[in-house]
Each structure stands twice: as C-alpha cells, then as structure tokens.
Design an enzyme around this catalytic site. Structure first.
Site, PDB file in Angstrom:
ATOM      1  N   GLY A  27      -0.219   8.165  13.041  1.00 34.42           N
ATOM      2  CA  GLY A  27      -0.203   7.021  13.955  1.00 34.42           C
ATOM      3  C   GLY A  27       1.147   6.807  14.603  1.00 34.42           C
ATOM      4  O   GLY A  27       1.972   7.722  14.654  1.00 34.42           O
ATOM      5  N   SER A  28       1.349   5.577  15.118  1.00 37.41           N
ATOM      6  CA  SER A  28       2.558   5.267  15.874  1.00 37.41           C
ATOM      7  C   SER A  28       2.730   6.334  16.967  1.00 37.41           C
ATOM      8  O   SER A  28       3.776   6.967  17.099  1.00 37.41           O
ATOM      9  CB  SER A  28       3.749   5.254  14.921  1.00 37.41           C
ATOM     10  OG  SER A  28       4.735   4.430  15.426  1.00 37.41           O
ATOM     11  N   LEU A  29       1.673   6.491  17.717  1.00 43.26           N
ATOM     12  CA  LEU A  29       1.553   7.636  18.630  1.00 43.26           C
ATOM     13  C   LEU A  29       2.578   7.599  19.766  1.00 43.26           C
ATOM     14  O   LEU A  29       2.932   6.529  20.257  1.00 43.26           O
ATOM     15  CB  LEU A  29       0.131   7.679  19.204  1.00 43.26           C
ATOM     16  CG  LEU A  29      -0.979   7.750  18.154  1.00 43.26           C
ATOM     17  CD1 LEU A  29      -2.346   7.685  18.816  1.00 43.26           C
ATOM     18  CD2 LEU A  29      -0.860   9.003  17.294  1.00 43.26           C
ATOM     19  N   HIS A  30       3.031   8.766  20.144  1.00 43.06           N
ATOM     20  CA  HIS A  30       4.029   8.890  21.209  1.00 43.06           C
ATOM     21  C   HIS A  30       3.661  10.073  22.108  1.00 43.06           C
ATOM     22  O   HIS A  30       2.621  10.715  21.906  1.00 43.06           O
ATOM     23  CB  HIS A  30       5.429   9.066  20.601  1.00 43.06           C
ATOM     24  CG  HIS A  30       5.495  10.143  19.561  1.00 43.06           C
ATOM     25  ND1 HIS A  30       5.358  11.479  19.860  1.00 43.06           N
ATOM     26  CD2 HIS A  30       5.647  10.085  18.220  1.00 43.06           C
ATOM     27  CE1 HIS A  30       5.458  12.189  18.764  1.00 43.06           C
ATOM     28  NE2 HIS A  30       5.612  11.369  17.737  1.00 43.06           N
ATOM     29  N   HIS A  33       2.337  13.322  20.622  1.00 45.12           N
ATOM     30  CA  HIS A  33       0.903  13.342  20.285  1.00 45.12           C
ATOM     31  C   HIS A  33       0.060  13.502  21.553  1.00 45.12           C
ATOM     32  O   HIS A  33      -0.931  14.226  21.560  1.00 45.12           O
ATOM     33  CB  HIS A  33       0.499  12.034  19.588  1.00 45.12           C
ATOM     34  CG  HIS A  33       1.162  11.819  18.270  1.00 45.12           C
ATOM     35  ND1 HIS A  33       2.112  10.846  18.047  1.00 45.12           N
ATOM     36  CD2 HIS A  33       1.012  12.476  17.085  1.00 45.12           C
ATOM     37  CE1 HIS A  33       2.509  10.897  16.790  1.00 45.12           C
ATOM     38  NE2 HIS A  33       1.866  11.873  16.188  1.00 45.12           N
ATOM     39  N   GLN A  57       3.275  11.928   0.909  1.00 50.89           N
ATOM     40  CA  GLN A  57       4.337  12.753   1.491  1.00 50.89           C
ATOM     41  C   GLN A  57       5.658  11.987   1.686  1.00 50.89           C
ATOM     42  O   GLN A  57       6.585  12.504   2.282  1.00 50.89           O
ATOM     43  CB  GLN A  57       3.868  13.408   2.788  1.00 50.89           C
ATOM     44  CG  GLN A  57       3.617  12.493   3.960  1.00 50.89           C
ATOM     45  CD  GLN A  57       2.973  13.233   5.125  1.00 50.89           C
ATOM     46  OE1 GLN A  57       1.785  13.504   5.119  1.00 50.89           O
ATOM     47  NE2 GLN A  57       3.752  13.578   6.140  1.00 50.89           N
ATOM     48  N   SER A 182       7.913   9.604  15.850  1.00 43.14           N
ATOM     49  CA  SER A 182       7.620   8.191  15.561  1.00 43.14           C
ATOM     50  C   SER A 182       8.869   7.505  15.036  1.00 43.14           C
ATOM     51  O   SER A 182       9.072   6.315  15.230  1.00 43.14           O
ATOM     52  CB  SER A 182       6.508   8.077  14.528  1.00 43.14           C
ATOM     53  OG  SER A 182       5.382   8.787  14.978  1.00 43.14           O
ATOM     54  N   ARG A 183       9.707   8.277  14.362  1.00 42.27           N
ATOM     55  CA  ARG A 183      10.919   7.697  13.787  1.00 42.27           C
ATOM     56  C   ARG A 183      11.935   7.268  14.843  1.00 42.27           C
ATOM     57  O   ARG A 183      12.818   6.467  14.569  1.00 42.27           O
ATOM     58  CB  ARG A 183      11.574   8.688  12.823  1.00 42.27           C
ATOM     59  CG  ARG A 183      10.766   8.871  11.560  1.00 42.27           C
ATOM     60  CD  ARG A 183      11.349   9.974  10.707  1.00 42.27           C
ATOM     61  NE  ARG A 183      10.468  10.325   9.618  1.00 42.27           N
ATOM     62  CZ  ARG A 183      10.610   9.905   8.364  1.00 42.27           C
ATOM     63  NH1 ARG A 183      11.611   9.139   8.043  1.00 42.27           N
ATOM     64  NH2 ARG A 183       9.763  10.265   7.438  1.00 42.27           N
TER      65      ARG A 183
HETATM   66  O1  PAF Z   1       2.976  15.621  11.030  1.00 37.56           O
HETATM   67  C1  PAF Z   1       2.425  14.590  10.600  1.00 37.56           C
HETATM   68  O2  PAF Z   1       2.321  13.571  11.268  1.00 37.56           O
HETATM   69  C2  PAF Z   1       1.882  14.600   9.169  1.00 37.56           C
HETATM   70  O3  PAF Z   1       2.688  15.324   8.325  1.00 37.56           O
HETATM   71  C3  PAF Z   1       0.425  15.044   9.091  1.00 37.56           C
HETATM   72  C4  PAF Z   1       0.250  16.502   9.520  1.00 37.56           C
HETATM   73  C5  PAF Z   1      -0.459  14.148   9.935  1.00 37.56           C
HETATM   74  C6  PAF Z   1      -0.059  14.940   7.628  1.00 37.56           C
HETATM   75  O4  PAF Z   1       0.035  13.637   7.145  1.00 37.56           O
END
Ligand code: PAF
Length: 270
Positions: A27-30, A33, A57, A182-183
């Site tokens: 999410g937090s799409l940019h 994406h 993760q 996203s960061r």
């Molecule tokens: O790259 C990411 O945003 C994440 O590591 C992923 C591939 C969606 C897995 O959580």
C-alpha cells in the site's frame, strides 16, 4: 473494481480466472506502483493488486506500526486505474493456513539488506508465497529497486517449480533521479533534497567507476555521500547483477546502497 478482504472469498471469485496479472504491494501507493500497473495493463490480463503490510518482514512492532498507510487514497487510485480486483487480507487470512510450498531462502539473502535485517527476506518470501498460493496468477510484477527481493523470489519460485512468470520492472525515478518509495513520504523537505543528491552522486560515480575500474576507491564515494549529512550508510557495494558477486573489470554492475536519513531507511541500486 472488486475489493475482497477474505481469503476464501477471493479464491472463490478467482476460480475461473486463468490469466491473472498480480501486483503485490504494502500500500501507500506511489508512481513506482503505477508504473507496474501500466506495464501489467499492456498484457490485457485481469489485474489483481494486493495491499498487505506484512508484519513478518519488519524488524519490530514499532517499524511495522510506523509504515505509512493510506488505504482510502490507495483504493481511489486503483479505481482510477481500473484495476479488476484488490485483495486486502487480514493477518489471519494470510498466516492461518498451511502452505503447499516450503520457503526457500537462497544464500544471497545473507548479504546486502539481509545482513542488517535478519528475518526480513524470510518474511517477504513467506508472504509472497502465501499470496500466490491464494491468487494463483499467471504473472507477477516486481520492481528492480528491490533487486535482492526480486532475485530471492525468483530463486524460491524456481526451487519450488512455481510456474508464475516474473515480470521485472524498471525503477521509477522522479525528475531528480530519486527512486520512488513509500518511505519517501516520511522524509522532511531537507531529507528529500539530500536523498535526491545521493541519487545524483550515485549516477555520476557509476560512470566514473566504469572509466577507472580498479583504481576507484569506494570509500571516496562513501565520504562524499556522508558529507551530505546522512545519519548512517549501512552498505555501499558494487554487484554484478548476473553473478551477484563483486564485478570483474568490464562487467556490468550496479552500485547498491542502504542508508538512513533520520529514522528513515532508504535503499537504491543504480
Ligand atoms: O516490495 C514490497 O512492497 C513487499 O516486500 C511485498 C513484495 C509486497 C511483500 O510484502
């Protein structure tokens, strides 16, 4: 656009869909994406995007909690791009079933980010494996900015004989050369300015390294970057993208970096 929050329901809905193109996200799409979506659109398959901030993760709960989230904005954006399905699973949906495949973590997971983020890649492979077992796509779209992740997913698929085609997508950069992430949303204006300068220095120095391979001192580059006012450079390394080793003279390579601006950790490879 169908938004589905439940594992069993999505399996039911997708049952007849043979050629799905899948874009996994947190999410937090940019724009990065969006560039994956645009690439997937060229295939004419139905597109499914997942949004799941995967706790496994992250280093700790604080990191996980502070990851930027903006679900309403994300859904509006996906609707605008006419995505067919959006999967928004809960933690229970993802982690409460027994998988078919066993996680394969290649030794490449021990270097670069893997060295500094224990358990991170295991979490990534686990969630991507679970998502593809649920969705069963024909193709998966992954960005080259997360090169190590891309390679490790590739190795996991190949080890488990998973026949999903991985479409590697170029890193999307803003007009200053900074890779979208996203960061980046957590950066102050000043930090953003520094991150853009880092990207510029890396690009310039790649050309210089190519010309002076053998005589070039990576420590000089480290010093140059640090003098911009970073908190910490975690690693700065050259890597041949095929052999995944330090490049020999005249071999193609990228410069890989992870660094901190304040509390925000950024990675890139140029
Ligand atoms: O790259 C990411 O945003 C994440 O590591 C992923 C591939 C969606 C897995 O959580």
């Amino acid at each position: 656009m169908k938004v589905i929050k439940n594992r069993k329901k999505i399996k039911r809905i997708l049952k007849g869909s043979k050629s799905l193109s899948f874009i996994p996200t947190m999410g937090s799409l940019h724009n990065g994406h969006i560039s994956l979506i645009k690439k997937a659109k060229r295939d004419k398959n139905k597109i499914i995007v997942s949004i799941f901030v995967n706790p496994k993760q992250f280093k700790n709960n604080r990191d996980y909690k502070s990851y930027p989230r903006n679900i309403y904005k994300d859904l509006n954006l996906l609707k605008k791009h006419k995505i067919d399905f959006v999967f928004l699973p809960s933690i229970k949906d993802i982690y409460s079933y027994k998988t078919k495949n066993k996680i394969y973590l290649n030794k490449f997971s021990k270097t670069l980010c893997g060295k500094y983020r224990p358990g991170h890649f295991e979490g990534v492979i686990d969630v991507v494996n679970r998502l593809v077992e649920i969705i069963n796509p024909k193709k998966i779209y992954l960005g080259k900015k997360d090169f190590q992740q891309l390679i490790l997913i590739k190795k996991h698929f190949s080890k488990n004989n998973i026949k999903i085609k991985i479409i590697e997508c170029n890193t999307y950069r803003d007009s200053f050369g900074l890779a979208e992430s996203s960061r980046n949303k957590s950066l102050s204006d000043n930090q953003l300015d520094i991150a853009r300068k880092v990207a510029k220095i890396l690009k310039k120095n790649k050309i210089i390294i190519k010309r002076n391979f053998g005589n070039y001192k990576l420590n000089n580059l480290k010093r140059q970057i640090k003098s911009l006012g970073l908190n910490k450079i975690e690693y700065l390394k050259l890597l041949n993208l095929k052999t995944l080793k330090y490049p020999k003279i005249n071999e193609k390579f990228n410069i890989f970096i992870a660094y901190y601006l304040g509390k925000t950790r950024l990675i890139d490879n140029v």
